[in-house]
Design a protein around this motif. Sequence first.
Motif, PDB file in Angstrom:
ATOM      1  N   PHE A 150      -2.446   8.551   2.530  1.00 15.13           N
ATOM      2  CA  PHE A 150      -2.669   8.186   1.061  1.00 15.13           C
ATOM      3  C   PHE A 150      -1.286   7.891   0.620  1.00 15.13           C
ATOM      4  O   PHE A 150      -0.106   8.286   1.154  1.00 15.13           O
ATOM      5  N   ASN A 151      -1.402   6.851  -0.360  1.00 12.92           N
ATOM      6  CA  ASN A 151       0.049   6.352  -1.135  1.00 12.92           C
ATOM      7  C   ASN A 151       0.078   7.176  -2.448  1.00 12.92           C
ATOM      8  O   ASN A 151      -1.089   7.685  -2.953  1.00 12.92           O
ATOM      9  N   GLY A 152       1.048   7.055  -2.889  1.00 13.56           N
ATOM     10  CA  GLY A 152       1.400   7.469  -4.143  1.00 13.56           C
ATOM     11  C   GLY A 152       1.157   6.457  -5.430  1.00 13.56           C
ATOM     12  O   GLY A 152       0.662   6.932  -6.637  1.00 13.56           O
ATOM     13  N   ARG A 153       0.919   5.542  -5.244  1.00 17.43           N
ATOM     14  CA  ARG A 153       0.689   4.345  -6.205  1.00 17.43           C
ATOM     15  C   ARG A 153       0.480   2.992  -5.480  1.00 17.43           C
ATOM     16  O   ARG A 153       0.479   3.006  -4.098  1.00 17.43           O
ATOM     17  N   ASP A 154      -0.227   2.106  -6.067  1.00 18.76           N
ATOM     18  CA  ASP A 154      -0.719   0.856  -5.578  1.00 18.76           C
ATOM     19  C   ASP A 154       0.526   0.185  -4.881  1.00 18.76           C
ATOM     20  O   ASP A 154       1.568   0.206  -5.291  1.00 18.76           O
ATOM     21  N   ASN A 155       0.050  -0.616  -3.584  1.00 21.62           N
ATOM     22  CA  ASN A 155       1.059  -1.320  -2.757  1.00 21.62           C
ATOM     23  C   ASN A 155       2.377  -0.669  -2.322  1.00 21.62           C
ATOM     24  O   ASN A 155       3.307  -1.017  -2.457  1.00 21.62           O
ATOM     25  N   LYS A 156       2.078   0.588  -1.936  1.00 22.07           N
ATOM     26  CA  LYS A 156       3.151   1.349  -1.258  1.00 22.07           C
ATOM     27  C   LYS A 156       2.509   1.977  -0.050  1.00 22.07           C
ATOM     28  O   LYS A 156       1.301   1.858   0.338  1.00 22.07           O
ATOM     29  N   PHE A 157       3.563   2.407   0.717  1.00 21.86           N
ATOM     30  CA  PHE A 157       3.322   2.925   2.268  1.00 21.86           C
ATOM     31  C   PHE A 157       2.641   4.251   1.950  1.00 21.86           C
ATOM     32  O   PHE A 157       2.745   5.011   1.049  1.00 21.86           O
ATOM     33  N   ARG A 191      -6.236   5.774  -3.184  1.00 21.91           N
ATOM     34  CA  ARG A 191      -5.321   6.198  -2.741  1.00 21.91           C
ATOM     35  C   ARG A 191      -5.113   6.042  -1.311  1.00 21.91           C
ATOM     36  O   ARG A 191      -4.054   6.298  -0.631  1.00 21.91           O
ATOM     37  N   GLN A 192      -6.415   6.329  -0.677  1.00 18.49           N
ATOM     38  CA  GLN A 192      -6.376   6.226   0.666  1.00 18.49           C
ATOM     39  C   GLN A 192      -6.121   5.037   1.241  1.00 18.49           C
ATOM     40  O   GLN A 192      -6.977   4.121   1.055  1.00 18.49           O
ATOM     41  N   VAL A 193      -5.178   5.066   2.273  1.00 18.32           N
ATOM     42  CA  VAL A 193      -4.949   3.733   2.888  1.00 18.32           C
ATOM     43  C   VAL A 193      -5.644   3.146   4.096  1.00 18.32           C
ATOM     44  O   VAL A 193      -5.967   4.069   5.093  1.00 18.32           O
ATOM     45  N   ASP A 194      -6.413   1.896   4.001  1.00 16.21           N
ATOM     46  CA  ASP A 194      -7.147   1.423   5.200  1.00 16.21           C
ATOM     47  C   ASP A 194      -6.814   0.110   4.982  1.00 16.21           C
ATOM     48  O   ASP A 194      -6.712  -0.649   4.245  1.00 16.21           O
ATOM     49  N   TYR A 195      -6.798  -0.567   6.310  1.00 13.49           N
ATOM     50  CA  TYR A 195      -6.364  -1.878   6.595  1.00 13.49           C
ATOM     51  C   TYR A 195      -7.434  -2.610   7.520  1.00 13.49           C
ATOM     52  O   TYR A 195      -7.163  -2.971   8.638  1.00 13.49           O
ATOM     53  N   PRO A 196      -8.779  -3.010   6.862  1.00  6.82           N
ATOM     54  CA  PRO A 196      -9.672  -3.665   7.923  1.00  6.82           C
ATOM     55  C   PRO A 196      -8.875  -4.990   8.108  1.00  6.82           C
ATOM     56  O   PRO A 196      -8.425  -5.770   7.563  1.00  6.82           O
ATOM     57  N   ALA A 197      -8.923  -5.297   9.593  1.00  3.70           N
ATOM     58  CA  ALA A 197      -8.299  -5.967  10.012  1.00  3.70           C
ATOM     59  C   ALA A 197      -8.787  -7.705   9.630  1.00  3.70           C
ATOM     60  O   ALA A 197      -7.853  -8.254   9.243  1.00  3.70           O
ATOM     61  N   GLU A 198      -9.844  -7.627   9.053  1.00 10.65           N
ATOM     62  CA  GLU A 198     -10.456  -9.242   8.447  1.00 10.65           C
ATOM     63  C   GLU A 198      -9.686  -9.158   7.298  1.00 10.65           C
ATOM     64  O   GLU A 198      -9.530 -10.434   6.720  1.00 10.65           O
ATOM     65  N   LEU A 199      -9.186  -8.317   6.258  1.00 14.99           N
ATOM     66  CA  LEU A 199      -8.512  -8.620   4.899  1.00 14.99           C
ATOM     67  C   LEU A 199      -7.211  -8.598   5.165  1.00 14.99           C
ATOM     68  O   LEU A 199      -6.614  -9.298   4.467  1.00 14.99           O
ATOM     69  N   TYR A 200      -6.547  -8.130   6.229  1.00 16.58           N
ATOM     70  CA  TYR A 200      -5.082  -8.117   6.497  1.00 16.58           C
ATOM     71  C   TYR A 200      -4.501  -9.090   7.468  1.00 16.58           C
ATOM     72  O   TYR A 200      -3.543  -8.945   8.119  1.00 16.58           O
ATOM     73  N   ASN A 201      -5.388 -10.159   7.872  1.00 14.34           N
ATOM     74  CA  ASN A 201      -4.763 -11.035   8.794  1.00 14.34           C
ATOM     75  C   ASN A 201      -3.580 -12.012   8.356  1.00 14.34           C
ATOM     76  O   ASN A 201      -2.850 -12.604   9.118  1.00 14.34           O
ATOM     77  N   PHE A 202      -3.449 -11.925   6.960  1.00 10.27           N
ATOM     78  CA  PHE A 202      -2.275 -12.550   6.801  1.00 10.27           C
ATOM     79  C   PHE A 202      -1.022 -11.723   6.287  1.00 10.27           C
ATOM     80  O   PHE A 202      -1.251 -10.487   6.338  1.00 10.27           O
ATOM     81  N   ASP A 203       0.240 -12.268   5.923  1.00  7.99           N
ATOM     82  CA  ASP A 203       1.176 -11.264   6.003  1.00  7.99           C
ATOM     83  C   ASP A 203       1.221 -10.615   4.865  1.00  7.99           C
ATOM     84  O   ASP A 203       1.453 -10.927   3.690  1.00  7.99           O
ATOM     85  N   TYR A 204       1.244  -8.856   4.885  1.00  5.18           N
ATOM     86  CA  TYR A 204       1.014  -8.347   3.769  1.00  5.18           C
ATOM     87  C   TYR A 204       2.185  -7.234   4.024  1.00  5.18           C
ATOM     88  O   TYR A 204       2.249  -6.362   4.871  1.00  5.18           O
ATOM     89  N   GLU A 205       3.179  -7.184   2.836  1.00  2.51           N
ATOM     90  CA  GLU A 205       4.324  -6.565   3.128  1.00  2.51           C
ATOM     91  C   GLU A 205       3.949  -4.982   3.633  1.00  2.51           C
ATOM     92  O   GLU A 205       4.788  -4.175   4.223  1.00  2.51           O
ATOM     93  N   TYR A 206       2.950  -4.408   2.860  1.00  3.28           N
ATOM     94  CA  TYR A 206       2.687  -3.193   3.077  1.00  3.28           C
ATOM     95  C   TYR A 206       1.727  -2.589   4.153  1.00  3.28           C
ATOM     96  O   TYR A 206       0.987  -1.733   4.196  1.00  3.28           O
ATOM     97  N   HIS A 207       1.448  -3.688   5.095  1.00  3.93           N
ATOM     98  CA  HIS A 207       0.638  -3.630   6.063  1.00  3.93           C
ATOM     99  C   HIS A 207       1.243  -2.717   7.284  1.00  3.93           C
ATOM    100  O   HIS A 207       2.297  -3.285   7.742  1.00  3.93           O
ATOM    101  N   GLN A 208       0.733  -1.546   7.607  1.00  2.00           N
ATOM    102  CA  GLN A 208       1.175  -0.695   8.602  1.00  2.00           C
ATOM    103  C   GLN A 208       0.307  -0.037   9.279  1.00  2.00           C
ATOM    104  O   GLN A 208      -0.620   0.788   8.820  1.00  2.00           O
ATOM    105  N   GLU A 209      -0.367  -0.359  10.620  1.00  2.00           N
ATOM    106  CA  GLU A 209      -1.552  -0.116  11.196  1.00  2.00           C
ATOM    107  C   GLU A 209      -1.676   1.573  11.179  1.00  2.00           C
ATOM    108  O   GLU A 209      -2.668   2.213  10.862  1.00  2.00           O
ATOM    109  N   GLU A 210      -0.343   2.205  11.501  1.00  2.00           N
ATOM    110  CA  GLU A 210      -0.459   3.507  11.445  1.00  2.00           C
ATOM    111  C   GLU A 210      -0.608   4.383  10.237  1.00  2.00           C
ATOM    112  O   GLU A 210      -0.719   5.606  10.415  1.00  2.00           O
TER     113      GLU A 210
END
Length: 396
Positions: A270-277, A246-265
């Motif tokens: 932690f998110n409440g479920r998959d693919n959420k902010f 549930r802990q959110v991490d966005y390693p740059a190399e994985l998220y170079n493409f457009d992913y709706e739930y990508h938010q650097e900050e």
Amino acid sequence: MSQLATFEVDKHEKFFNRFLLLLPSKLQSEDSNRLALIYFSLHGLGLLKRLNFSKEELIKYSQFIYNDFLIENEEFVAFRATSAFKQTPEYDFGNLSATLFALLNLLILESDYSSKLNNHKVMKFLSMLQVKEGEHKGSFVPTLREVNGKFEQYGESDLRLCYIAASIRHLMRYDSLSPSERINDIDTSALTEFVLNRINFSGGLSAISDVESHLGFTYCGIGCLRLLNYKFGPEFDDTISWLVHRQVDYPAELYNFDYEYHQEEDIGSFNGRDNKFGDTCYSWWCTGSLALIEPKNLSLVDLDRAKYYLLNTTQNQLLGGFSKDPDSNPDPYHSFLAIASLALWQQYEDIIIENGATTRHAESSSDPEPFKFDGIDEALVITKKSKEFFQHTIHY
Ligand code: GRG
């Protein structure tokens, strides 16, 4: 990660006190959650060790809870969600979550409720709310309604109510009575079975069978089992793994493409479920769950990043309090759960460090002494001081 922001204890104290004095008009619709708002503010102040009421104030505020919210009739004792219907008995019923929040408020206000509330009558209320058959057997509904002079169950059951019922049972000390003394007990085996059946293939728990796992419900299931003295074993390994993810991490190399739930900050949140902010409250629902299963599980998540997210991203440096996410205003629910998370991580800091994860890395040697919170009971979500009051004063 830049330097950790200061924990604004004075501003958080003012923030909670403001909510105790006056609710903003925006929260008018939350009248039926008034006892919960009071709970977030009182236990928030307690964790900050800034609840400085005089003896007279403690008595006055406890009286307010008994006078405005307590319902007692020949059959049961419970608390109502709102005093708005006090004068209209046809709409005035006890409510399960209001009963829990009233008790948690009375604990921090140091009121010996065991001298006022008959535990068997409170347990009668719980028994009347427990679902006796069908696919929700063992679970609870939120309230009762009266039809032709008889009470019947009203509302939908879910895992939150299971956790709430197990907490109330513990607060009524039914788990320390002998079976013959528990004259109005609920069916704890059916409750345990209901909760265990909510574990999905992913390891997370959902409100009802076969729907998406959710972190809030997962905490409620785990908390309920813990309050029923369930011994967690390897059958919870998938749950631990789901919680850690549930802990959110966005390693740059994985998220170079457009992913709706990508938010650097969001990194570290932690998110409440998959693919959420990410959202501040899930810091508690996730790490509280991990700690309930076993405190050393806390070393499985990155608490340095988690702390950075709360202090630098959702803490409101101007008004005090914490918000759901960086774009929202602070509110008592997210503020309390952010502070509860920080208190929990501090409480288990030695275990976390021993198991290879650090929380001290985030602080440099030039930082001032970190703020010391009161401890927290991760099952009841109350201050250590209130838990001690319960242990020493509440006897049935
Ligand atoms: C003693 C602190 C305390 C609580 C009592 C009421 C309760 C027990 C726990 C609440 C647990 C919880 C947060 C359940 C989840 C409820 C839910 C349906 C959330 C979904 O909300 P969304 O869709 O959020 O707005 P996400 O983040 O999933 O998008």
